[in-house]
Write an enzyme that holds these catalytic residues in place. Structure first.
Site, mmCIF file in Angstrom:
data_model
loop_
_atom_site.group_PDB
_atom_site.id
_atom_site.type_symbol
_atom_site.label_atom_id
_atom_site.label_comp_id
_atom_site.label_asym_id
_atom_site.label_seq_id
_atom_site.Cartn_x
_atom_site.Cartn_y
_atom_site.Cartn_z
ATOM 1 N N SER A 159 1.004 -1.158 -0.109
ATOM 2 C CA SER A 159 -0.224 0.026 -0.142
ATOM 3 C C SER A 159 0.978 1.174 -0.035
ATOM 4 O O SER A 159 1.668 1.333 -0.912
ATOM 5 C CB SER A 159 -0.968 -0.127 1.002
ATOM 6 N N ASP B 77 -10.285 -4.154 -4.694
ATOM 7 C CA ASP B 77 -9.589 -3.430 -3.689
ATOM 8 C C ASP B 77 -10.459 -2.013 -3.680
ATOM 9 O O ASP B 77 -10.981 -1.547 -4.775
ATOM 10 C CB ASP B 77 -8.049 -2.890 -4.115
ATOM 11 N N HIS C 47 -8.436 -4.440 -0.138
ATOM 12 C CA HIS C 47 -7.300 -4.040 0.250
ATOM 13 C C HIS C 47 -6.461 -4.783 1.186
ATOM 14 O O HIS C 47 -5.344 -4.483 1.435
ATOM 15 C CB HIS C 47 -7.598 -2.435 0.472
#
Length: 286
Positions: free
Chosen positions: A169, A234, A263
């Site tokens: 991320s 996501d 996610h």
């Protein structure tokens, strides 16, 4: 207007957001620290999880953990953690974690990942996270990984070809920045983002001068084998970001698109560990 709505267009050009504001809005959510560094009379640090942590290391496991501070070029003292998961490890993974977590919350995952992959794990907390000093910012993010990289290289004498950079991320941002400047054993980009603006305004087609985290401009310079992982559902960083990063990365290997994953749950799918093992133990050996 590059796919922007009238209101978004006016917002951008009448009062364009500065990179630090984009960064703060999208990425930096430091949790309450779940660990502490305890110094002995000789100044040596030990890693201690607090009651906020979801699990605790055994006394024997603590023998395989090194905890220490290093200082960045921007003057911040950041916390580093080295976990010796495998005595015969070829690779050490330099892991840059996602937002809203710290080393304490990630430590059990690191232990399991290193054990599964026969790799040692080195990680660090960004400025303002955990017991690291300073405040989170884009510039600090780059300085933080530089300091971690230098500590890993000098303190443990590990060669670049034996280092795997892993970013998750927001952690893909410093990972791409470092990988664009140094050739390493491999790179893993887990739920990467193209840039901050393209998360905030998904229809933006170009990189603006005030954009934050412009990984899309840096990834073409990454010359190490790169595995890209992204969930197809996501909800935070759209799947299209992973696809675009894959298309722009010159050394990308077969990616892992996790069908149905969001996610924060990619690691729960069996294909996650399967693909990592294939990449690290088979493809990199060849």
């Amino acid at each position: 207007m590059n796919g922007l709505s009238i209101s978004e267009f006016c917002c951008l050009f009448c009062c364009p957001p500065c990179p630090s504001r984009i960064a703060a809005k999208l990425a930096f959510i430091p949790p309450e620290p779940t660990y502490e560094f305890v110094s002995d009379e000789n100044g040596k640090c030990s890693f201690a999880l607090t009651e906020r942590a979801e699990w605790q290391f055994t006394e024997r496991e603590k023998e395989f953990i090194d905890a220490f501070y290093t200082r960045t070029t921007r003057g911040n003292r950041i916390a580093c953690l080295f976990i010796r998961c495998c005595s015969t490890a070829r690779f050490t993974i330099l892991f840059s974690h996602a937002n809203a977590v710290d080393l304490g919350q990630m430590s059990s995952f690191y232990w399991d990942l290193g054990t599964q992959m026969n790799c040692n794990i080195f990680s660090y907390d960004y400025s303002g996270y955990g017991v690291s000093g300073g405040k989170p910012s884009e510039k600090n993010l780059y300085a933080d990984i530089d300091a971690a990289w230098q500590a890993l290289r000098t303190r443990y004498g590990i060669s670049p070809e034996n280092i795997i950079l892993y970013g998750q991320s927001i952690g893909t941002v410093p990972t791409v920045d470092l990988a664009a400047r140094y050739e390493v054993g491999a790179v893993i980009l887990h739920s990467p983002l193209i840039s901050g603006m393209k998360v905030a305004f998904p229809n933006t087609k170009r990189t603006w001068f005030f954009d934050a985290f412009p990984s899309i401009d840096k990834v073409p310079k990454v010359m190490s084998p790169t595995l890209i992982i992204h969930g197809t559902h996501d909800e935070v960083i759209d799947f299209s970001h992973g696809l675009t990063i894959f298309e722009k990365c010159p050394k990308a290997v077969e990616p892992l698109w996790v069908e149905g994953a969001g996610h924060n749950d990619v690691e729960l799918y069996p294909v996650y560990l399967e693909r990592l093992k294939q990449f690290i133990t088979v493809e990199l050996d060849n």
